[in-house]
Design a protein around this motif. Sequence first.
Motif, PDB file in Angstrom:
ATOM      1  N   SER A  17     -40.442  -2.366   0.500  1.00 43.88           N
ATOM      2  CA  SER A  17     -40.378  -0.925   0.382  1.00 43.88           C
ATOM      3  C   SER A  17     -38.937  -0.539   0.756  1.00 43.88           C
ATOM      4  O   SER A  17     -38.172  -0.889   1.692  1.00 43.88           O
ATOM      5  N   ILE A  18     -38.568   0.650   0.142  1.00 45.69           N
ATOM      6  CA  ILE A  18     -37.376   1.170   0.293  1.00 45.69           C
ATOM      7  C   ILE A  18     -37.499   2.700   0.954  1.00 45.69           C
ATOM      8  O   ILE A  18     -38.635   3.373   0.624  1.00 45.69           O
ATOM      9  N   THR A  19     -36.503   3.208   1.528  1.00 47.07           N
ATOM     10  CA  THR A  19     -36.458   4.597   1.990  1.00 47.07           C
ATOM     11  C   THR A  19     -35.865   5.529   0.861  1.00 47.07           C
ATOM     12  O   THR A  19     -35.446   5.018   0.322  1.00 47.07           O
ATOM     13  N   PRO A  20     -36.168   6.759   1.158  1.00 45.73           N
ATOM     14  CA  PRO A  20     -35.635   7.851   0.048  1.00 45.73           C
ATOM     15  C   PRO A  20     -34.143   8.006   0.139  1.00 45.73           C
ATOM     16  O   PRO A  20     -33.697   8.422  -0.834  1.00 45.73           O
ATOM     17  N   VAL A  21     -33.315   7.137   1.075  1.00 38.87           N
ATOM     18  CA  VAL A  21     -31.870   7.395   1.119  1.00 38.87           C
ATOM     19  C   VAL A  21     -31.271   6.098   0.317  1.00 38.87           C
ATOM     20  O   VAL A  21     -29.898   6.029   0.438  1.00 38.87           O
ATOM     21  N   ASP A  22     -32.193   4.898  -0.043  1.00 40.39           N
ATOM     22  CA  ASP A  22     -31.692   3.786  -0.682  1.00 40.39           C
ATOM     23  C   ASP A  22     -31.794   3.810  -2.265  1.00 40.39           C
ATOM     24  O   ASP A  22     -32.584   4.594  -2.649  1.00 40.39           O
ATOM     25  N   ILE A  23     -31.007   3.024  -2.511  1.00 39.15           N
ATOM     26  CA  ILE A  23     -31.022   2.663  -4.167  1.00 39.15           C
ATOM     27  C   ILE A  23     -32.095   1.520  -4.145  1.00 39.15           C
ATOM     28  O   ILE A  23     -32.248   0.703  -3.394  1.00 39.15           O
ATOM     29  N   PRO A  24     -32.817   1.212  -5.312  1.00 42.55           N
ATOM     30  CA  PRO A  24     -33.710   0.237  -5.712  1.00 42.55           C
ATOM     31  C   PRO A  24     -32.981  -1.409  -5.420  1.00 42.55           C
ATOM     32  O   PRO A  24     -31.784  -1.501  -5.490  1.00 42.55           O
ATOM     33  N   ILE A  25     -33.894  -2.310  -4.661  1.00 48.60           N
ATOM     34  CA  ILE A  25     -33.178  -3.658  -4.282  1.00 48.60           C
ATOM     35  C   ILE A  25     -32.946  -4.168  -5.713  1.00 48.60           C
ATOM     36  O   ILE A  25     -31.980  -5.125  -5.526  1.00 48.60           O
ATOM     37  N   ASP A  26     -33.704  -3.945  -6.770  1.00 48.36           N
ATOM     38  CA  ASP A  26     -33.294  -4.563  -7.955  1.00 48.36           C
ATOM     39  C   ASP A  26     -31.924  -4.399  -8.422  1.00 48.36           C
ATOM     40  O   ASP A  26     -31.129  -4.900  -9.036  1.00 48.36           O
ATOM     41  N   LEU A  27     -31.333  -3.069  -8.080  1.00 52.32           N
ATOM     42  CA  LEU A  27     -30.051  -2.692  -8.661  1.00 52.32           C
ATOM     43  C   LEU A  27     -29.127  -3.012  -7.785  1.00 52.32           C
ATOM     44  O   LEU A  27     -28.088  -3.570  -8.046  1.00 52.32           O
ATOM     45  N   ILE A  28     -29.367  -3.420  -6.309  1.00 52.33           N
ATOM     46  CA  ILE A  28     -28.487  -3.983  -5.380  1.00 52.33           C
ATOM     47  C   ILE A  28     -28.175  -5.533  -5.854  1.00 52.33           C
ATOM     48  O   ILE A  28     -27.096  -5.794  -5.847  1.00 52.33           O
ATOM     49  N   LYS A  29     -29.270  -6.165  -6.212  1.00 54.87           N
ATOM     50  CA  LYS A  29     -29.171  -7.467  -6.559  1.00 54.87           C
ATOM     51  C   LYS A  29     -28.568  -7.549  -7.704  1.00 54.87           C
ATOM     52  O   LYS A  29     -28.068  -8.899  -8.115  1.00 54.87           O
ATOM     53  N   ALA A  30     -28.488  -6.907  -8.785  1.00 59.91           N
ATOM     54  CA  ALA A  30     -27.697  -6.824  -9.863  1.00 59.91           C
ATOM     55  C   ALA A  30     -26.296  -6.660  -9.958  1.00 59.91           C
ATOM     56  O   ALA A  30     -25.541  -7.140 -10.667  1.00 59.91           O
ATOM     57  N   PHE A  31     -25.779  -5.752  -8.833  1.00 60.88           N
ATOM     58  CA  PHE A  31     -24.231  -5.634  -8.640  1.00 60.88           C
ATOM     59  C   PHE A  31     -23.953  -6.203  -7.126  1.00 60.88           C
ATOM     60  O   PHE A  31     -23.252  -5.422  -6.499  1.00 60.88           O
ATOM     61  N   PRO A  32     -24.152  -7.299  -6.657  1.00 61.15           N
ATOM     62  CA  PRO A  32     -23.667  -7.577  -5.346  1.00 61.15           C
ATOM     63  C   PRO A  32     -22.498  -7.826  -5.273  1.00 61.15           C
ATOM     64  O   PRO A  32     -21.657  -7.625  -4.036  1.00 61.15           O
ATOM     65  N   ASP A  33     -21.515  -8.262  -6.353  1.00 55.36           N
ATOM     66  CA  ASP A  33     -20.018  -8.405  -6.102  1.00 55.36           C
ATOM     67  C   ASP A  33     -19.477  -6.968  -6.108  1.00 55.36           C
ATOM     68  O   ASP A  33     -18.235  -6.900  -5.702  1.00 55.36           O
ATOM     69  N   TYR A  34     -19.976  -5.897  -6.638  1.00 52.27           N
ATOM     70  CA  TYR A  34     -19.224  -4.719  -6.497  1.00 52.27           C
ATOM     71  C   TYR A  34     -19.498  -4.006  -5.364  1.00 52.27           C
ATOM     72  O   TYR A  34     -18.778  -3.207  -4.572  1.00 52.27           O
ATOM     73  N   LEU A  35     -20.737  -4.369  -4.462  1.00 52.87           N
ATOM     74  CA  LEU A  35     -21.042  -3.552  -3.230  1.00 52.87           C
ATOM     75  C   LEU A  35     -20.720  -4.279  -2.133  1.00 52.87           C
ATOM     76  O   LEU A  35     -20.716  -3.854  -1.007  1.00 52.87           O
ATOM     77  N   SER A  36     -20.346  -5.703  -2.286  1.00 50.93           N
ATOM     78  CA  SER A  36     -20.324  -6.373  -0.861  1.00 50.93           C
ATOM     79  C   SER A  36     -19.050  -6.165  -0.367  1.00 50.93           C
ATOM     80  O   SER A  36     -18.615  -6.145   0.763  1.00 50.93           O
ATOM     81  N   GLY A  37     -17.923  -5.659  -1.132  1.00 51.71           N
ATOM     82  CA  GLY A  37     -16.543  -5.282  -0.616  1.00 51.71           C
ATOM     83  C   GLY A  37     -16.534  -4.078   0.365  1.00 51.71           C
ATOM     84  O   GLY A  37     -16.043  -4.265   1.608  1.00 51.71           O
ATOM     85  N   PRO A  38     -17.135  -3.002   0.043  1.00 48.27           N
ATOM     86  CA  PRO A  38     -17.260  -1.766   1.057  1.00 48.27           C
ATOM     87  C   PRO A  38     -18.270  -2.028   2.165  1.00 48.27           C
ATOM     88  O   PRO A  38     -17.879  -1.498   3.361  1.00 48.27           O
ATOM     89  N   LEU A  39     -19.176  -2.904   1.735  1.00 48.67           N
ATOM     90  CA  LEU A  39     -20.315  -3.013   2.894  1.00 48.67           C
ATOM     91  C   LEU A  39     -19.463  -3.969   4.141  1.00 48.67           C
ATOM     92  O   LEU A  39     -19.678  -3.758   5.147  1.00 48.67           O
ATOM     93  N   THR A  40     -18.701  -4.870   3.723  1.00 49.73           N
ATOM     94  CA  THR A  40     -17.877  -5.884   4.419  1.00 49.73           C
ATOM     95  C   THR A  40     -17.159  -4.932   5.321  1.00 49.73           C
ATOM     96  O   THR A  40     -17.172  -5.162   6.615  1.00 49.73           O
ATOM     97  N   LEU A  41     -16.262  -3.982   4.864  1.00 50.25           N
ATOM     98  CA  LEU A  41     -15.557  -3.153   5.525  1.00 50.25           C
ATOM     99  C   LEU A  41     -16.367  -2.192   6.874  1.00 50.25           C
ATOM    100  O   LEU A  41     -15.810  -2.221   7.611  1.00 50.25           O
TER     101      LEU A  41
END
Length: 513
Positions: free
Chosen positions: A393-417
Amino acid sequence: MVSEVHRQNPELLKIGGFDEFIKIRPDDHLPGKKGGGVLIYAHEIFKAARLDVPFLTEYDEIMWVILKPRRLPRKFTGIALCVYYYSPGQASEYRQAFVEKLQLSSDFVLGKYPSCGIFMMGDANELKLHHLDAGIGLKQLVNFPTTKGGTSLDRISTNMHEFYNIPTTGAPVGGSYHFSLELNPTCSIKIDYTTTVTISRPITSEGLLTFGQWLSCEKWEKFQDAKSSNEKATIFQEALLHNYKACFPEKSTKRFSSDRPYITQEVKKMVMEKRRLFRHGNTQQAKLRKVTRKHANKYVERKVNHLFESKPSQSYNRIKRMRGKVEKGVDFGIDEDDVVTADSLNKHLGNIVQSLPPLLSVGIPTPPPESFDFPLISESQVFFKLKRLKRASITPVDIPIDLIKAFPDYLSGPLTLLFNQVTKTGEYPSIWKNGFITPIPKKDAPNDFSGVRPITMTPIFSKVYESFVAAWLKDRILDKIDPRQFGNMPNTSTSHYLLLYTFQCFIDIECKT
């Protein structure tokens, strides 16, 4: 029309315009009652057919017939009618065997026609069938004497009781000892169906393409210019949420409380088309059955099969939902809108915490803390964390987990910082501290606030960062924890504690002896 019959010549029982279904008791009937049996008359318009139940023999005075009326309430696809007769004065073993045959045959019919209405009627004499009724969700409608002697021997049990009035008695047929019973439908059928409108954002291939193009072109300039980790987290979360809503528009879906969980919009459109064709004389529905069965099988594979071994109770609840047994909703008895009810529930849960006394500040001797440098988180570590996220389950401020798993290469950079800045500064983003509470019933259909408990959900990216911190702490403290500590420890459970406790009990017993 159903009846006990005492004649063996079927030709004497014909009625024009009605299909006749009769089961005659054989001459070598075990209790010694020769002749007679059970009889059902069904109007030709119902297209009745006798059901061949494998558990029933010619000696069992139980008969099932399936009826297909033209119109039925939404949640029923047909009517299964059972008529039975139990001869009085039989031994207890025959009585138990008869009840078991009724149970087995009803389970077979419900397995074959899970959405049908059930009517079980007949002369039960001294049989006690209330456990059978409760087991399959039937209600006994006859609560008055049905014989000249003032006893109530005849029963009419059904799961369609809300659509029928209480039966009325009439004069006996011929020289019968029993009164005739007439069951009529209610004049105005009022079905208490609740309608739920669900707002969702389906993940489409076009939306995935647009969202991926935005992520690949995004430079995260505002994100990098932000000074504090709180600002970075807010900018990152808001940018993802804004573009998610832009790429995946809202879609409303209306569902009724009687809808099976596997019924999709595709199936509903086919149902409407089938009804339109039926009104024009076309009764072909093989395609609808095939598609419905396909969606039901997919639902079982996705939602039920994996629960049989891990969580059997949940698998049973899912199967009950598939059979149309809808759980009762939560009714707190407040005649207000949902917002007022939610505020009242929030105050109630908050008062519980505030009523607890504060913890006493007891001086516990602790050794001086060791110096510890938190390691830097690499982009590959964040990539694999996002790729291996489990569906939750996700909160109202999240995007779906399926969407996160589809683009981990683009999201991992800013999240690492962001993760490394939180670790370095010790400033935890405010947006990650907000918990979204969902009330979970402690029991079936709670009627007040004390019957629910709160479950708090935090944002997904907060959980990802917490998993790194948990791994660091485990490396530092696992070797210092008592080996007999089983709670909140990896690869342990209460079973290990019970084994240790049992072993200690055996040792104590041996020492005493």
